[in-house]
Scaffold this active site. Structure first.
Site, mmCIF file in Angstrom:
data_model
loop_
_atom_site.group_PDB
_atom_site.id
_atom_site.type_symbol
_atom_site.label_atom_id
_atom_site.label_comp_id
_atom_site.label_asym_id
_atom_site.label_seq_id
_atom_site.Cartn_x
_atom_site.Cartn_y
_atom_site.Cartn_z
ATOM 1 C CB THR A 136 -1.058 0.184 0.989
ATOM 2 O OG1 THR A 136 -0.104 0.404 2.201
ATOM 3 C CG2 THR A 136 -1.390 -1.325 1.524
ATOM 4 C CG ASP A 137 -0.352 4.937 -1.858
ATOM 5 O OD1 ASP A 137 0.322 4.144 -2.534
ATOM 6 O OD2 ASP A 137 -1.139 5.761 -1.986
ATOM 7 C CB CYS A 138 0.432 3.829 4.705
ATOM 8 S SG CYS A 138 -0.829 3.115 4.560
ATOM 9 C CE1 TYR A 139 2.173 -0.300 8.185
ATOM 10 C CE2 TYR A 139 0.337 0.398 7.346
ATOM 11 C CZ TYR A 139 0.981 0.100 8.418
ATOM 12 O OH TYR A 139 0.741 0.826 9.629
ATOM 13 N N PRO A 140 4.418 -0.194 1.875
ATOM 14 C CG PRO A 140 6.472 0.960 1.365
ATOM 15 C CD PRO A 140 5.506 1.076 2.505
#
Lengths: 394, 141
Positions: A136-140
């Site tokens: 994800t954007d926060c957990y790449p």
């Protein structure tokens, strides 16, 4: 004569509390009578150590750099449930690796699984963590792999939704072939009988109506401090009871919680049940405050007072979901090593360690006598307490 | 054959392949080596791997020659007392092994309810290997 938990704790702090284990109290009660014994004794310690399915561990791994939201998690190739948050998971004791052949060649060995990973962690051994994610954007991050020990894990606690069964089925096999069950290997034509309870030492058999054990009770769990978190799953206090209030079936259960970092592998063991699967052997000890004469009478219960249902675990019995109770036997008979049944002598064996249960009750006694462990007032009783109508219905 | 050597009595475990199942082993031990074999346990089926636990007595030289013969035939030979190992530190003292153990080698001492192993009584049936939840018993052949 009545005592409160607060008064008993005062005595513990003053070093004046009288603490005995649930085996010792039997003879003391026989010598002094319930009334005098209740005046003398403040706490009775209980213990049990058996295979307890419905156990597992919540683990939080530190955030990685860069961060990952772990979707699928494995510990030593045993899948853990990652659908909680970014780096939290729940590892179930009964989980097995995806590549395990299970019962493809019956009976399977089930050499390793969730219970064994939990034991390894508590023993301070290295475990291989592997995780995958969609990013994800926060957990790449998409993948993570790391060898770690319990010390490297941020928080680790056992949270076992159902432990400490009050009483339990006694298993035999009436069919004409060996069956491989969670109650062990059962030989055909009632070739053996297996039971799984510490009987007179077992926590909830010493407080059959949950008068002192409730939500928030501090306990011994796996060698460390733990707590009763909730009534356990399948908690069934309405099961039929004998004249002493002892349930004739499983009845009560406890959901328990405790910090894995305090635990000791002597009291938490991964187990392999041939043909069945993996699980966890859990050591639990519960202190019973002697609030009054009735509590003393309850803790004076002995193996001969406790009956359990003898069930057929053969193909036409337990597996069908139909009633399978053949009759009742008591723990004095079971612990003797043989039971006479319809003219036949059948050998018995425990699945639960009585000697380790006694060791737990002794450790808990030492903790209380040394002032390290005080009793706790439950914040909420367990369902079933309302069934109490006095010892012997008095 | 020698009459000079000592008399011995040994418990051994034999394992052999399916093609050897129909060999008259016990007959050979008596006839060719002058030994007294006592079959403690045999698991010998047509077309399957066989195993046998034998108590053998006789002269030491004859016994040694018989061992050589059995090994030459392709049998795996091991000593019973050495083959089953019970690790008391691994054992949780539950006792799940004790009702399936047919010879009472694994037993509970009462009233302490502690588990013990008497290797002299073991007949290597291996039921305990299936029954032990923590794999405290191992067959080490």
């Amino acid at each position: 004569m009545t005592k409160t938990i607060a008064e008993i704790n005062e005595k513990i702090r003053a070093g004046k509390a009288v603490v005995v284990n649930a085996e010792e109290v039997i003879d003391i009660a026989a010598d002094l009578g319930y009334k005098k014994a209740a005046e003398k004794i403040d706490v009775v310690t209980t213990g049990t150590m058996g295979v307890m399915c419905s156990s597992g561990a919540f683990l939080n791994f530190w955030h990685t750099k860069p961060k990952i939201k772990m979707q699928h998690v494995w510990l030593d190739d045993v899948p853990a449930y990652g659908g909680l948050a970014a780096v939290d998971c729940y590892l179930g004791a009964a989980e097995i690796p995806e590549r395990d052949p299970a019962n493809a060649h019956h009976p399977g060995h089930f050499r390793f699984g969730g219970g064994h990973v939990i034991e390894k962690l508590i023993a301070g051994k290295e475990v291989r963590l592997r995780a995958t994610a969609y990013g994800t954007d926060c957990y790449p991050r998409r993948e993570y792999e790391q060898t770690l020990t319990l010390q490297d894990i941020r928080q680790a606690f056992l949270f076992n939704p159902r432990n400490c069964y009050q009483n339990y089925n006694v298993a035999t096999n009436c069919s004409d072939k060996t069956v491989y069950t969670y109650m062990g290997v059962l030989k055909p034509h009632m070739g053996n009988i297996h039971y799984s309870s510490a009987g007179q030492l077992s926590p909830l058999l010493n407080d059959p109506y949950y008068r002192t054990v409730g939500i928030g009770s501090r306990i011994f769990l796996g060698g460390g401090l733990g707590y009763v978190a909730w009534p356990g799953t399948q908690h069934a206090p309405a099961d039929p009871r004998n004249e002493r209030g002892i349930p004739l079936g499983g009845a009560g259960t406890l959901a328990v919680i405790g910090d894995m970092k305090q635990m000791n592998p002597r009291f938490i063991r991964g187990v392999s049940m041939t043909g069945y699967g993996v699980s966890l052997m859990v050591g639990i000890g519960v202190p019973i405050p002697i609030l009054d004469e009735d509590m003393l009478a309850f803790t004076a219960v002995s193996d001969g007072d406790i009956q359990a249902p003898l069930c057929d675990y053969g193909g036409d019995g337990y597996p069908t979901g139909e009633p399978c109770v053949l009759g009742y036997v008591n723990y004095q008979q079971l612990k003797s090593g043989q039971v006479e049944w319809e003219g036949k002598t059948i050998r018995t064996a425990p699945m639960s360690s009585y000697s380790r249960a006694l060791e737990i009750a002794e450790i808990l006694k030492e903790w209380i006598l040394s002032g390290k462990f005080e009793l706790s007032q439950p914040v909420q009783p367990l369902p079933g307490q309302e069934l109490y109508a006095g010892f012997l219905g008095r | 054959m020698s009459i000079e050597s000592n008399i011995v009595n040994r418990n051994i475990v034999l394992r052999f392949s399916p093609d050897m199942v129909d060999q008259p082993l016990v007959y050979r031990l008596v006839k060719d080596f002058d030994l007294i074999p006592n079959i403690i346990k045999a698991n010998v089926n047509q077309d399957r791997m066989g195993s046998m636990v034998l108590s053998i007595s006789g002269y030491e030289n004859d016994y040694k020659e018989a061992l050589e013969y059995m090994k030459m035939c392709g049998m795996e030979v091991s000593f019973l007392a050495d083959s089953m190992v019970w690790d008391k530190d691994v054992c949780t003292q539950c006792g799940a092994c004790t009702a399936v153990c047919p010879s009472g080698a694994l037993y509970i001492e009462r009233p302490a309810m502690t588990v013990h192993f008497d290797s002299e009584k073991c007949i290597v049936c291996q039921m305990c290997l299936q029954a032990c939840p923590v794999k405290a018993v191992k067959l080490d052949i």
